[in-house]
Design a protein around this motif. Structure first.
Motif, PDB file in Angstrom:
ATOM      1  N   ARG A  32       0.454  16.407   5.024  1.00 17.04           N
ATOM      2  CA  ARG A  32       0.150  17.686   5.685  1.00 17.04           C
ATOM      3  C   ARG A  32       0.699  18.856   4.881  1.00 17.04           C
ATOM      4  N   THR A  33       1.808  18.637   4.181  1.00 16.47           N
ATOM      5  CA  THR A  33       2.414  19.691   3.365  1.00 16.47           C
ATOM      6  C   THR A  33       1.713  19.835   2.028  1.00 16.47           C
ATOM      7  N   VAL A  34       1.419  18.722   1.360  1.00 14.52           N
ATOM      8  CA  VAL A  34       0.880  18.779  -0.005  1.00 14.52           C
ATOM      9  C   VAL A  34      -0.646  18.703  -0.047  1.00 14.52           C
ATOM     10  N   ARG A  35      -1.293  18.561   1.113  1.00 12.90           N
ATOM     11  CA  ARG A  35      -2.750  18.655   1.244  1.00 12.90           C
ATOM     12  C   ARG A  35      -3.499  17.564   0.485  1.00 12.90           C
ATOM     13  N   ILE A  36      -2.900  16.392   0.374  1.00 16.45           N
ATOM     14  CA  ILE A  36      -3.622  15.261  -0.213  1.00 16.45           C
ATOM     15  C   ILE A  36      -4.540  14.679   0.855  1.00 16.45           C
ATOM     16  N   PRO A  37      -5.820  14.491   0.561  1.00 11.22           N
ATOM     17  CA  PRO A  37      -6.762  14.047   1.598  1.00 11.22           C
ATOM     18  C   PRO A  37      -6.488  12.628   2.076  1.00 11.22           C
ATOM     19  N   ARG A  38      -6.776  12.379   3.358  1.00  6.05           N
ATOM     20  CA  ARG A  38      -6.585  11.051   3.930  1.00  6.05           C
ATOM     21  C   ARG A  38      -7.708  10.104   3.567  1.00  6.05           C
ATOM     22  N   ASN A  39      -8.893  10.624   3.255  1.00  5.82           N
ATOM     23  CA  ASN A  39      -9.997   9.754   2.873  1.00  5.82           C
ATOM     24  C   ASN A  39      -9.698   9.114   1.517  1.00  5.82           C
ATOM     25  N   PRO A  40      -9.748   7.778   1.405  1.00  9.85           N
ATOM     26  CA  PRO A  40      -9.365   7.124   0.141  1.00  9.85           C
ATOM     27  C   PRO A  40     -10.199   7.564  -1.053  1.00  9.85           C
ATOM     28  N   GLY A  41     -11.497   7.744  -0.855  1.00  9.21           N
ATOM     29  CA  GLY A  41     -12.337   8.177  -1.965  1.00  9.21           C
ATOM     30  C   GLY A  41     -11.955   9.558  -2.453  1.00  9.21           C
ATOM     31  N   ASP A  42     -11.689  10.470  -1.524  1.00 10.70           N
ATOM     32  CA  ASP A  42     -11.277  11.813  -1.911  1.00 10.70           C
ATOM     33  C   ASP A  42      -9.906  11.795  -2.586  1.00 10.70           C
ATOM     34  N   ALA A  43      -9.006  10.953  -2.075  1.00 10.79           N
ATOM     35  CA  ALA A  43      -7.678  10.847  -2.689  1.00 10.79           C
ATOM     36  C   ALA A  43      -7.783  10.299  -4.108  1.00 10.79           C
ATOM     37  N   LEU A  44      -8.698   9.368  -4.351  1.00  8.21           N
ATOM     38  CA  LEU A  44      -8.899   8.839  -5.700  1.00  8.21           C
ATOM     39  C   LEU A  44      -9.458   9.910  -6.635  1.00  8.21           C
ATOM     40  N   ASP A  45     -10.322  10.756  -6.127  1.00  6.32           N
ATOM     41  CA  ASP A  45     -10.823  11.867  -6.951  1.00  6.32           C
ATOM     42  C   ASP A  45      -9.676  12.785  -7.363  1.00  6.32           C
ATOM     43  N   ARG A  79       7.472 -14.540  -2.933  1.00  9.31           N
ATOM     44  CA  ARG A  79       6.196 -14.331  -3.605  1.00  9.31           C
ATOM     45  C   ARG A  79       6.114 -12.892  -4.085  1.00  9.31           C
ATOM     46  N   THR A  80       5.438 -12.682  -5.198  1.00  5.90           N
ATOM     47  CA  THR A  80       5.450 -11.352  -5.814  1.00  5.90           C
ATOM     48  C   THR A  80       4.145 -10.611  -5.663  1.00  5.90           C
ATOM     49  N   GLY A  81       3.288 -11.031  -4.733  1.00  6.52           N
ATOM     50  CA  GLY A  81       2.060 -10.276  -4.500  1.00  6.52           C
ATOM     51  C   GLY A  81       0.985 -10.638  -5.496  1.00  6.52           C
ATOM     52  N   GLN A  82       0.026  -9.699  -5.701  1.00  3.23           N
ATOM     53  CA  GLN A  82      -1.115  -9.945  -6.547  1.00  3.23           C
ATOM     54  C   GLN A  82      -1.266  -8.793  -7.519  1.00  3.23           C
ATOM     55  N   GLU A  83      -1.963  -9.043  -8.627  1.00  3.73           N
ATOM     56  CA  GLU A  83      -2.218  -7.962  -9.557  1.00  3.73           C
ATOM     57  C   GLU A  83      -3.537  -8.202 -10.265  1.00  3.73           C
ATOM     58  N   GLY A  84      -4.068  -7.119 -10.898  1.00  6.31           N
ATOM     59  CA  GLY A  84      -5.347  -7.265 -11.572  1.00  6.31           C
ATOM     60  C   GLY A  84      -5.450  -6.332 -12.751  1.00  6.31           C
ATOM     61  N   ASN A  85      -6.368  -6.608 -13.680  1.00  3.70           N
ATOM     62  CA  ASN A  85      -6.643  -5.774 -14.830  1.00  3.70           C
ATOM     63  C   ASN A  85      -8.149  -5.606 -14.933  1.00  3.70           C
ATOM     64  N   HIS A  86      -8.617  -4.399 -15.234  1.00  5.49           N
ATOM     65  CA  HIS A  86     -10.052  -4.142 -15.210  1.00  5.49           C
ATOM     66  C   HIS A  86     -10.437  -3.205 -16.339  1.00  5.49           C
ATOM     67  N   SER A  87     -11.697  -3.213 -16.747  1.00  3.75           N
ATOM     68  CA  SER A  87     -12.163  -2.460 -17.904  1.00  3.75           C
ATOM     69  C   SER A  87     -12.283  -0.978 -17.604  1.00  3.75           C
ATOM     70  N   SER A  88     -12.235  -0.151 -18.676  1.00  5.13           N
ATOM     71  CA  SER A  88     -12.176   1.302 -18.537  1.00  5.13           C
ATOM     72  C   SER A  88     -13.548   1.912 -18.342  1.00  5.13           C
ATOM     73  N   LEU A  94     -10.151  -0.605  -4.223  1.00  4.83           N
ATOM     74  CA  LEU A  94     -10.038  -1.175  -5.570  1.00  4.83           C
ATOM     75  C   LEU A  94     -11.315  -0.964  -6.375  1.00  4.83           C
ATOM     76  N   GLU A  95     -12.456  -1.216  -5.737  1.00  3.38           N
ATOM     77  CA  GLU A  95     -13.725  -1.029  -6.441  1.00  3.38           C
ATOM     78  C   GLU A  95     -13.902   0.431  -6.857  1.00  3.38           C
ATOM     79  N   ARG A  96     -13.598   1.349  -5.947  1.00  4.82           N
ATOM     80  CA  ARG A  96     -13.740   2.766  -6.277  1.00  4.82           C
ATOM     81  C   ARG A  96     -12.724   3.181  -7.355  1.00  4.82           C
ATOM     82  N   ALA A  97     -11.520   2.613  -7.287  1.00  4.94           N
ATOM     83  CA  ALA A  97     -10.501   2.935  -8.287  1.00  4.94           C
ATOM     84  C   ALA A  97     -10.955   2.523  -9.679  1.00  4.94           C
ATOM     85  N   ARG A  98     -11.596   1.365  -9.799  1.00  4.14           N
ATOM     86  CA  ARG A  98     -12.112   0.926 -11.098  1.00  4.14           C
ATOM     87  C   ARG A  98     -13.137   1.924 -11.639  1.00  4.14           C
TER      88      ARG A  98
END
Length: 333
Positions: free
Chosen positions: A123-136, A2-11, A45-49
């Protein structure tokens, strides 16, 4: 398969990738973080959209999926590959972005929403662990060059293999710890899973004699507890093994930990985490662009938290191989 799932969403909003509307493709490991990614994915996913506009995604189901999905996404025109998972998933994504000649799409960006057992790279590149902050951070599209290591080695079936790594390759105790961690439930979480596995492994482990050369120099030998080839600074759930390492300086930062007795290991154990490792007489460091290592004994490899094989191995730096999206204050355009 199986190849997983995918989606397309408006800009709604687009990051600043030059000269085109960005096509974001998310590679999602739902099993990462003891299944927490699967629970969090609908919210991510919702926040990414909202942050990024149109996105596509695939959910991995097993080893190798992230490599395949990444290559398919790049061939399909993705501008930004976003890994949702831990260091193991990111290693597969990085491997998928490379071929034998270099990056498949040099202009493509790499983003990360970290969630896994170790997540040492963040820890080296300082990308935040919180998903919302990482999306920002991903929406900002500020980026810096990311060096990679290209590793040639023997896999666990004795076949010659090649893969890339973004954080740390080590051999010795690190490979034994990975093997123990990866066959457990990881129910204790990243830090305590690695801490427990390290302590349990140290009870039985004895130093291995290895032969190595750096940048074509004369071969040396050493009996080692662990031999660390660092692109990033941390591994093993927070062990600060290469404090001077940078992911964009074109060098490996090598830490060689000598043969310690069990009492010495326990006495000095905190120094693995507080950056004071180099105050010890049996620890030395060097920098190199190429490291070759072999041993007459079976010595297990640790590659970004996975245990793919054994010595002999050769690691070569690939300078500025990819473009990593990082917080703007850390970016090096």
């Amino acid at each position: 398969m199986r190849t997983g799932q995918e989606g397309n969403h408006s800009s709604l909003r687009k990051p600043a990738v030059p000269n085109r509307s960005s096509h974001h493709f998310f590679i999602v490991n739902p099993h990462a973080g003891r299944g927490s990614v699967e629970r969090q994915w609908p919210h991510i996913l919702e926040r990414a959209r909202q942050c990024l506009g149109p996105i596509r995604f695939r959910l991995t189901e097993g080893p190798g999926d992230a490599v395949l999905f990444t290559r398919e996404a790049l061939l399909g025109g993705a501008d930004v590959i976003v890994c949702v998972g831990g260091d193991g998933t990111l290693n597969e994504v990085v491997t998928g972005m490379m071929d034998k000649h270099g990056p498949m799409r040099p202009e493509a960006l790499l983003g990360l929403i970290p969630n896994g057992t170790g997540c040492d790279f963040t820890r080296t590149v300082r990308i935040p662990r919180n998903p919302g902050d990482a999306l920002d951070v991903i929406a900002s599209a500020a980026c810096q060059p990311l060096d990679l290591g290209r590793l040639s080695y023997s896999d666990n079936e004795g076949r010659h293999s090649v893969r890339h790594f973004h954080n740390v390759t080590s051999f010795g105790l690190g490979g034994e710890v990975d093997e123990r961690v990866n066959r457990t439930t990881k129910v204790l979480g990243g830090f305590f899973s690695f801490l427990w596995a390290t302590l349990m492994t140290a009870l039985q482990y004895r130093g291995k004699e290895v032969f190595f050369r750096t940048d074509g120099s004369a071969e040396q030998s050493a009996t080692v507890l662990n031999f660390v080839i660092g692109n990033g600074q941390y591994h093993g759930g927070g062990m600060w093994v290469a404090p001077e390492a940078s992911v964009s300086d074109g060098l490996f930062h090598v830490t060689i930990i000598g043969d310690y007795s069990l009492p010495e290991i326990f006495i000095h154990f905190p120094k693995l985490y507080n950056g004071k490792l180099f105050s010890l007489k049996k620890v030395r460091s060097l920098t190199a662009k190429r490291i070759e290592a072999r041993s007459a004994e079976r010595v297990l490899l640790d590659v970004d938290g996975e245990q793919p094989g054994v010595l002999p191995a050769t690691a070569e730096i690939v300078p500025a191989a990819l473009r990593l999206i990082v917080p703007a204050v850390s970016s090096r355009q």
